[in-house]
Design a protein around this motif. Structure first.
Motif, PDB file in Angstrom:
ATOM      1  N   GLY A 112      -0.765  56.974  16.337  1.00 22.75           N
ATOM      2  CA  GLY A 112      -0.569  55.611  16.867  1.00 22.75           C
ATOM      3  C   GLY A 112      -1.775  54.698  16.738  1.00 22.75           C
ATOM      4  N   ILE A 113      -2.658  54.959  15.775  1.00 27.39           N
ATOM      5  CA  ILE A 113      -3.854  54.112  15.611  1.00 27.39           C
ATOM      6  C   ILE A 113      -3.448  52.788  14.957  1.00 27.39           C
ATOM      7  N   ARG A 114      -3.996  51.710  15.507  1.00 25.97           N
ATOM      8  CA  ARG A 114      -3.637  50.371  15.020  1.00 25.97           C
ATOM      9  C   ARG A 114      -4.838  49.605  14.471  1.00 25.97           C
ATOM     10  N   GLN A 115      -6.027  50.253  14.464  1.00 22.84           N
ATOM     11  CA  GLN A 115      -7.225  49.565  13.974  1.00 22.84           C
ATOM     12  C   GLN A 115      -7.993  50.519  13.052  1.00 22.84           C
ATOM     13  N   PHE A 116      -8.419  50.004  11.890  1.00 21.62           N
ATOM     14  CA  PHE A 116      -9.106  50.825  10.893  1.00 21.62           C
ATOM     15  C   PHE A 116     -10.354  50.094  10.407  1.00 21.62           C
ATOM     16  N   LEU A 117     -11.458  50.818  10.306  1.00 23.02           N
ATOM     17  CA  LEU A 117     -12.697  50.291   9.735  1.00 23.02           C
ATOM     18  C   LEU A 117     -13.030  51.179   8.538  1.00 23.02           C
ATOM     19  N   ASP A 118     -12.871  50.631   7.340  1.00 23.65           N
ATOM     20  CA  ASP A 118     -12.976  51.402   6.094  1.00 23.65           C
ATOM     21  C   ASP A 118     -14.253  50.972   5.370  1.00 23.65           C
ATOM     22  N   ILE A 119     -15.315  51.797   5.469  1.00 29.81           N
ATOM     23  CA  ILE A 119     -16.611  51.428   4.888  1.00 29.81           C
ATOM     24  C   ILE A 119     -16.821  52.197   3.579  1.00 29.81           C
ATOM     25  N   GLY A 120     -17.199  51.443   2.518  1.00 34.34           N
ATOM     26  CA  GLY A 120     -17.278  52.048   1.183  1.00 34.34           C
ATOM     27  C   GLY A 120     -15.877  52.025   0.580  1.00 34.34           C
ATOM     28  N   THR A 121     -15.287  50.849   0.689  1.00 35.75           N
ATOM     29  CA  THR A 121     -13.868  50.632   0.385  1.00 35.75           C
ATOM     30  C   THR A 121     -13.499  50.970  -1.051  1.00 35.75           C
ATOM     31  N   GLY A 122     -14.378  50.581  -1.994  1.00 35.16           N
ATOM     32  CA  GLY A 122     -14.040  50.697  -3.413  1.00 35.16           C
ATOM     33  C   GLY A 122     -13.249  49.493  -3.882  1.00 35.16           C
ATOM     34  N   LEU A 123     -13.030  49.442  -5.174  1.00 31.01           N
ATOM     35  CA  LEU A 123     -12.230  48.339  -5.738  1.00 31.01           C
ATOM     36  C   LEU A 123     -10.778  48.511  -5.324  1.00 31.01           C
ATOM     37  N   ASP A 139      -9.792  41.986   7.149  1.00 26.78           N
ATOM     38  CA  ASP A 139     -11.034  41.245   6.907  1.00 26.78           C
ATOM     39  C   ASP A 139     -11.898  42.082   5.975  1.00 26.78           C
ATOM     40  N   TYR A 140     -12.836  41.401   5.326  1.00 24.26           N
ATOM     41  CA  TYR A 140     -13.751  42.089   4.411  1.00 24.26           C
ATOM     42  C   TYR A 140     -15.171  41.685   4.762  1.00 24.26           C
ATOM     43  N   ILE A 141     -16.054  42.688   4.848  1.00 24.34           N
ATOM     44  CA  ILE A 141     -17.463  42.415   5.152  1.00 24.34           C
ATOM     45  C   ILE A 141     -18.304  42.877   3.970  1.00 24.34           C
ATOM     46  N   ASP A 142     -19.130  41.978   3.477  1.00 25.97           N
ATOM     47  CA  ASP A 142     -20.065  42.326   2.403  1.00 25.97           C
ATOM     48  C   ASP A 142     -21.297  42.913   3.081  1.00 25.97           C
ATOM     49  N   GLU A 173     -25.052  48.462  12.561  1.00 26.62           N
ATOM     50  CA  GLU A 173     -24.896  47.495  13.666  1.00 26.62           C
ATOM     51  C   GLU A 173     -24.346  46.172  13.147  1.00 26.62           C
ATOM     52  N   LYS A 174     -24.795  45.774  11.956  1.00 28.42           N
ATOM     53  CA  LYS A 174     -24.272  44.534  11.366  1.00 28.42           C
ATOM     54  C   LYS A 174     -22.761  44.698  11.083  1.00 28.42           C
ATOM     55  N   ILE A 175     -22.390  45.842  10.544  1.00 26.04           N
ATOM     56  CA  ILE A 175     -20.968  46.071  10.243  1.00 26.04           C
ATOM     57  C   ILE A 175     -20.147  46.014  11.537  1.00 26.04           C
ATOM     58  N   LEU A 176     -20.664  46.685  12.577  1.00 27.18           N
ATOM     59  CA  LEU A 176     -19.907  46.719  13.839  1.00 27.18           C
ATOM     60  C   LEU A 176     -19.762  45.320  14.420  1.00 27.18           C
ATOM     61  N   GLU A 210     -19.847  42.397  12.855  1.00 23.01           N
ATOM     62  CA  GLU A 210     -18.923  41.542  12.079  1.00 23.01           C
ATOM     63  C   GLU A 210     -17.476  42.042  12.181  1.00 23.01           C
ATOM     64  N   ALA A 211     -17.315  43.368  12.300  1.00 20.25           N
ATOM     65  CA  ALA A 211     -15.951  43.923  12.410  1.00 20.25           C
ATOM     66  C   ALA A 211     -15.298  43.482  13.714  1.00 20.25           C
ATOM     67  N   ALA A 212     -16.132  43.194  14.726  1.00 17.30           N
ATOM     68  CA  ALA A 212     -15.590  42.805  16.039  1.00 17.30           C
ATOM     69  C   ALA A 212     -14.869  41.459  15.988  1.00 17.30           C
ATOM     70  N   ARG A 213     -15.020  40.722  14.892  1.00 18.11           N
ATOM     71  CA  ARG A 213     -14.219  39.491  14.719  1.00 18.11           C
ATOM     72  C   ARG A 213     -12.733  39.840  14.651  1.00 18.11           C
ATOM     73  N   THR A 214     -12.440  41.043  14.113  1.00 18.20           N
ATOM     74  CA  THR A 214     -11.044  41.414  13.837  1.00 18.20           C
ATOM     75  C   THR A 214     -10.577  42.597  14.679  1.00 18.20           C
ATOM     76  N   LEU A 215     -11.518  43.499  15.000  1.00 20.87           N
ATOM     77  CA  LEU A 215     -11.138  44.718  15.722  1.00 20.87           C
ATOM     78  C   LEU A 215     -11.578  44.608  17.184  1.00 20.87           C
ATOM     79  N   ASP A 216     -10.763  45.170  18.061  1.00 21.97           N
ATOM     80  CA  ASP A 216     -11.089  45.201  19.486  1.00 21.97           C
ATOM     81  C   ASP A 216     -11.683  46.588  19.765  1.00 21.97           C
ATOM     82  N   PHE A 217     -13.007  46.628  19.960  1.00 22.85           N
ATOM     83  CA  PHE A 217     -13.669  47.922  20.121  1.00 22.85           C
ATOM     84  C   PHE A 217     -13.479  48.519  21.518  1.00 22.85           C
TER      85      PHE A 217
END
Ligand SMILES: C[S@@+](CC[C@H](N)C(=O)[O-])C[C@H]1O[C@@H](n2cnc3c(N)ncnc32)[C@H](O)[C@@H]1O
Length: 278
Positions: free
Chosen positions: A73-84, A129-132, A139-142, A144-151
């Motif tokens: 039942g997970i509704r939030q995903f943070l995928d780091i090193g996404t690839g093309l 969302d996509y973070i460069d 910490e920067k990823i977390l 910026e991800a908080a714009r979209t994910l509710d931690f």
């Protein structure tokens, strides 16, 4: 892909092969340059199983995300090193089960950034969302991800095929600890990481060659070292295994799929241990 035109548009160096593009080549994609195809062919000549390995990694992503979005039942995903972007990106797999799923991607390759639009095709009910950003800046990823994910709610953190690009093992463990510390109980961590447990010397030689011609460099780790990334978490069955053998789809021919040198697993963040008064 036309090397000169892309180079002029994105400022990319099309003379140095890169992990994301070689990976794309092995997966049958078109977003790669001659230098990537040459490097990919040379590594595949040394280690023919590498193409099956890239595809097994991708299939693991599909099974893990389907399981997390489905029974867990997970509704939030943070995928780091996404690839093309390719077929069955994380948001497509997750939103097939749960259209309201929210996905944040992060990668540090400029070519992935230039293709990020294909990763932002969320269902109307969900969000992408996509973070460069670089994995070395958790910490920067977390933030910026908080714009979209509710931690304050569970998140599945995916580190697939990326931790072996962090050469210092202590730094790699520290990054994972800092990222998982920000997740609430009931969150998940999924990792896939290159090893040489299956092909031994052939894999080590292919990676040594890669490290001469490709970027970023790769560091192989043993299954035991990979298992340490999950310390403090509850590892789900079957534990840390070849990704081809992590809950494989049932084959009509029976038997287990062949092992590949990409090992990983999925773990749940448990409730903090309660300290009993003495
Ligand atoms: C082998 S691909 C894996 C892609 C995808 N996760 C998969 O499993 O199919 C590795 C990806 O990690 C990215 N990467 C490598 N080092 C990174 C870093 N330090 N920070 C962020 N992304 C990184 C590369 O740009 C590339 O897109």
């Amino acid at each position: 892909m036309a090397d000169d035109a892309t180079s002029a548009r994105t400022g990319l160096d099309t003379t140095v092969s890169h992990s994301a593009r070689i990976w794309n080549y092995w997966l049958g994609g078109k977003d790669n340059f001659a230098v990537d195809r040459e490097a990919g062919d040379r590594v595949a000549a040394m280690l023919p199983i590498i193409v099956a390995q890239a595809r097994a990694d991708r299939a693991f992503l599909g099974r893990a995300v389907r399981y997390l979005a489905g029974p867990e039942g997970i509704r939030q995903f943070l995928d780091i090193g996404t690839g093309l972007p390719t077929a069955d990106n994380t948001h497509q797999v997750a939103q097939q089960t749960a259209p309201e799923a929210r996905i944040v991607y992060a990668d540090n390759d400029p070519l992935v950034l230039s293709h990020a639009r294909a990763l932002l095709t969320s269902s109307p009910e969900g969000a992408c969302d996509y973070i460069d950003a670089d994995l070395r800046e958790p910490e920067k990823i977390l933030s910026e991800a908080a714009r979209t994910l509710d931690f304050t709610q569970p998140v599945a953190l995916l580190l697939l095929g990326v931790l072996h690009h962090i050469s210092d093992t202590g730094e790699a463990y520290s990054i994972v600890r800092r990222l998982t510390a920000a997740l609430v109980q009931g969150s998940f961590l999924a990792i896939n990481h290159s090893t040489s447990a299956v092909s031994g010397r052939a894999m080590e030689e292919a990676v040594a060659h890669w490290n001469q011609v490709g970027t970023p460099s790769m560091t192989l780790r043993s299954p035991q070292q990979i298992a340490r990334f999950f310390e403090g978490l509850d590892l789900l069955e079957p534990g840390v295994v070849s990704c081809s053998r992590w809950r494989p789809d049932v084959s009509p021919l029976g038997g287990q799929p062949p092992e590949v040198d990409e090992f990983g697993g999925v773990a749940r963040k448990p409730k903090p241990a309660t300290v009993r008064p003495a």
